[in-house]
Design a protein around this motif. Structure first.
Motif, PDB file in Angstrom:
ATOM      1  N   UNK A  36       5.574   7.279   7.987  1.00  0.00           N
ATOM      2  CA  UNK A  36       5.352   8.311   6.972  1.00  0.00           C
ATOM      3  C   UNK A  36       6.669   8.986   6.591  1.00  0.00           C
ATOM      4  N   UNK A  37       7.454   9.319   7.630  1.00  0.00           N
ATOM      5  CA  UNK A  37       8.737   9.965   7.369  1.00  0.00           C
ATOM      6  C   UNK A  37       9.674   9.044   6.619  1.00  0.00           C
ATOM      7  N   UNK A  38       9.571   7.716   6.875  1.00  0.00           N
ATOM      8  CA  UNK A  38      10.418   6.756   6.166  1.00  0.00           C
ATOM      9  C   UNK A  38      10.094   6.747   4.685  1.00  0.00           C
ATOM     10  N   UNK A  39       8.780   6.815   4.325  1.00  0.00           N
ATOM     11  CA  UNK A  39       8.389   6.862   2.915  1.00  0.00           C
ATOM     12  C   UNK A  39       8.900   8.132   2.260  1.00  0.00           C
ATOM     13  N   UNK A  40       8.819   9.249   2.988  1.00  0.00           N
ATOM     14  CA  UNK A  40       9.285  10.525   2.446  1.00  0.00           C
ATOM     15  C   UNK A  40      10.786  10.463   2.186  1.00  0.00           C
ATOM     16  N   UNK A  41      11.534   9.870   3.154  1.00  0.00           N
ATOM     17  CA  UNK A  41      12.977   9.750   2.992  1.00  0.00           C
ATOM     18  C   UNK A  41      13.321   8.886   1.786  1.00  0.00           C
ATOM     19  N   UNK A  42      12.589   7.780   1.615  1.00  0.00           N
ATOM     20  CA  UNK A  42      12.834   6.889   0.492  1.00  0.00           C
ATOM     21  C   UNK A  42      12.538   7.583  -0.826  1.00  0.00           C
ATOM     22  N   UNK A  43      11.420   8.364  -0.856  1.00  0.00           N
ATOM     23  CA  UNK A  43      11.061   9.070  -2.084  1.00  0.00           C
ATOM     24  C   UNK A  43      12.116  10.109  -2.436  1.00  0.00           C
ATOM     25  N   UNK A  44      12.610  10.828  -1.413  1.00  0.00           N
ATOM     26  CA  UNK A  44      13.631  11.846  -1.646  1.00  0.00           C
ATOM     27  C   UNK A  44      14.901  11.212  -2.198  1.00  0.00           C
ATOM     28  N   UNK A  45      15.269  10.042  -1.678  1.00  0.00           N
ATOM     29  CA  UNK A  45      16.456   9.357  -2.164  1.00  0.00           C
ATOM     30  C   UNK A  45      16.309   8.978  -3.624  1.00  0.00           C
ATOM     31  N   UNK A  46      15.104   8.563  -4.010  1.00  0.00           N
ATOM     32  CA  UNK A  46      14.875   8.202  -5.412  1.00  0.00           C
ATOM     33  C   UNK A  46      15.013   9.432  -6.312  1.00  0.00           C
ATOM     34  N   UNK A  47      14.585  10.597  -5.830  1.00  0.00           N
ATOM     35  CA  UNK A  47      14.728  11.824  -6.617  1.00  0.00           C
ATOM     36  C   UNK A  47      16.199  12.126  -6.857  1.00  0.00           C
ATOM     37  N   UNK A  48      17.012  11.987  -5.803  1.00  0.00           N
ATOM     38  CA  UNK A  48      18.442  12.246  -5.944  1.00  0.00           C
ATOM     39  C   UNK A  48      19.065  11.249  -6.905  1.00  0.00           C
ATOM     40  N   UNK A  49      18.662   9.984  -6.784  1.00  0.00           N
ATOM     41  CA  UNK A  49      19.204   8.947  -7.673  1.00  0.00           C
ATOM     42  C   UNK A  49      18.849   9.230  -9.122  1.00  0.00           C
ATOM     43  N   UNK A  50      17.622   9.709  -9.344  1.00  0.00           N
ATOM     44  CA  UNK A  50      17.162   9.929 -10.720  1.00  0.00           C
ATOM     45  C   UNK A  50      17.663  11.244 -11.308  1.00  0.00           C
ATOM     46  N   UNK A  51      17.907  12.233 -10.451  1.00  0.00           N
ATOM     47  CA  UNK A  51      18.281  13.554 -10.953  1.00  0.00           C
ATOM     48  C   UNK A  51      19.782  13.824 -10.839  1.00  0.00           C
ATOM     49  N   UNK A  52      20.338  13.617  -9.641  1.00  0.00           N
ATOM     50  CA  UNK A  52      21.702  14.069  -9.399  1.00  0.00           C
ATOM     51  C   UNK A  52      22.761  13.138  -9.981  1.00  0.00           C
ATOM     52  N   UNK A  53      22.637  11.851  -9.712  1.00  0.00           N
ATOM     53  CA  UNK A  53      23.636  10.914 -10.246  1.00  0.00           C
ATOM     54  C   UNK A  53      23.715  10.961 -11.772  1.00  0.00           C
ATOM     55  N   UNK A  54      22.580  10.953 -12.497  1.00  0.00           N
ATOM     56  CA  UNK A  54      22.668  11.096 -13.956  1.00  0.00           C
ATOM     57  C   UNK A  54      23.312  12.413 -14.385  1.00  0.00           C
ATOM     58  N   UNK A  55      23.070  13.490 -13.610  1.00  0.00           N
ATOM     59  CA  UNK A  55      23.673  14.788 -13.954  1.00  0.00           C
ATOM     60  C   UNK A  55      25.189  14.722 -13.820  1.00  0.00           C
ATOM     61  N   UNK A  56      25.674  14.039 -12.777  1.00  0.00           N
ATOM     62  CA  UNK A  56      27.121  13.890 -12.592  1.00  0.00           C
ATOM     63  C   UNK A  56      27.719  13.069 -13.725  1.00  0.00           C
ATOM     64  N   UNK A  57      27.051  11.954 -14.081  1.00  0.00           N
ATOM     65  CA  UNK A  57      27.554  11.113 -15.171  1.00  0.00           C
ATOM     66  C   UNK A  57      27.551  11.883 -16.497  1.00  0.00           C
ATOM     67  N   UNK A  58      26.494  12.652 -16.729  1.00  0.00           N
ATOM     68  CA  UNK A  58      26.403  13.423 -17.965  1.00  0.00           C
ATOM     69  C   UNK A  58      27.521  14.458 -18.029  1.00  0.00           C
ATOM     70  N   UNK A  59      27.803  15.117 -16.902  1.00  0.00           N
ATOM     71  CA  UNK A  59      28.874  16.115 -16.876  1.00  0.00           C
ATOM     72  C   UNK A  59      30.222  15.456 -17.142  1.00  0.00           C
ATOM     73  N   UNK A  60      30.461  14.302 -16.507  1.00  0.00           N
ATOM     74  CA  UNK A  60      31.730  13.606 -16.717  1.00  0.00           C
ATOM     75  C   UNK A  60      31.882  13.169 -18.169  1.00  0.00           C
ATOM     76  N   UNK A  61      30.807  12.642 -18.752  1.00  0.00           N
ATOM     77  CA  UNK A  61      30.872  12.209 -20.154  1.00  0.00           C
ATOM     78  C   UNK A  61      31.100  13.393 -21.086  1.00  0.00           C
TER      79      UNK A  61
END
Length: 230
Positions: A1-26
């Motif tokens: 269960x904790x592994x699924x939660x960790x995977x889901x959290x990672x997807x949130x960071x990938x979808x939210x934070x990385x695009x925000x960094x790229x958008x700021x740089x652009x």
């Protein structure tokens, strides 16, 4: 269960934070043909707004009118307003960030950069420091061509007053320390006069620390650190 939660959290960071960094740089550049951002750190660190390490690779970027052929940059210990990003706010830096990396400038890109007020005004300011009694203004100088050889930089331009007068600066570049560049064996051809300056130092400021400056035919390579301020 904790592994699924960790995977889901990672997807949130990938979808939210990385695009925000790229958008700021652009948003910081006028144009970039390739931009790659790699973020490392644990979910717990990144969710608190702390990024242990970021790698940025960019090609053919234009920043404030300066054409940058290639950049390879690394930043560490970065603190951001991630809480605000998750609420839809733009990414902001909360503290100065030391950025380490390498910048390559081809001769063609340097020539394109001569149209930038940032570079043109810096060159004109430098020229006026050698010709203090002249009537040169920012508006009267047009910088036209940069030529990079294996050991020298040559810059051609025109001074326009009652007539157009050819201008040429020719010098060797030498790195003195992280904050200082020295122009050696500098020659200025202006009208029918020739000015010879043995050496002249340029202070780059405390936010810059250059480790290596390599000049080859048609290319300038710079390695070092710069502090990016919030």
């Amino acid at each position: 269960m904790s592994s699924d939660k960790h995977s889901k959290q990672s997807r949130i960071i990938t979808k939210v934070f990385s695009p925000a960094v790229r958008l700021w740089l652009r948003s910081q550049v006028q144009q970039v043909s390739h931009l790659d951002v790699q973020i490392s750190g644990s979910d717990r660190q990144i969710l608190t707004g702390y990024i242990p390490h970021v790698s940025i690779s960019a090609q053919n970027a234009i920043y404030q009118g300066l054409y940058l052929t290639q950049l390879e940059l690394k930043g560490k210990s970065i603190r951001t307003n991630l809480g605000g990003v998750l609420r839809g706010q733009p990414l902001r830096l909360l503290e100065p960030v030391p950025i380490f990396g390498e910048v390559r400038l081809d001769e063609a890109d340097l020539n394109a950069s001569l149209k930038s007020p940032l570079l043109a005004e810096a060159l004109t300011h430098l020229l006026k420091s050698f010709l203090p009694d002249s009537s040169i203004t920012q508006q009267s100088v047009t910088w036209e061509q940069v030529i990079l050889s294996s050991d020298r930089v040559t810059i051609h331009g025109t001074i326009t007053s009652d007539r157009k007068t050819p201008l040429m600066l020719d010098t060797r570049l030498e790195l003195i320390d992280g904050q200082k560049l020295e122009l050696k064996e500098l020659q200025i051809h202006f009208d029918t006069e020739l000015f010879n300056i043995d050496h002249f130092q340029i202070d780059l400021g405390s936010e810059v620390a250059i480790e290596k400056l390599t000049l080859t035919s048609g290319q300038l390579l710079c390695c070092g650190r710069i502090n990016v301020l919030p």
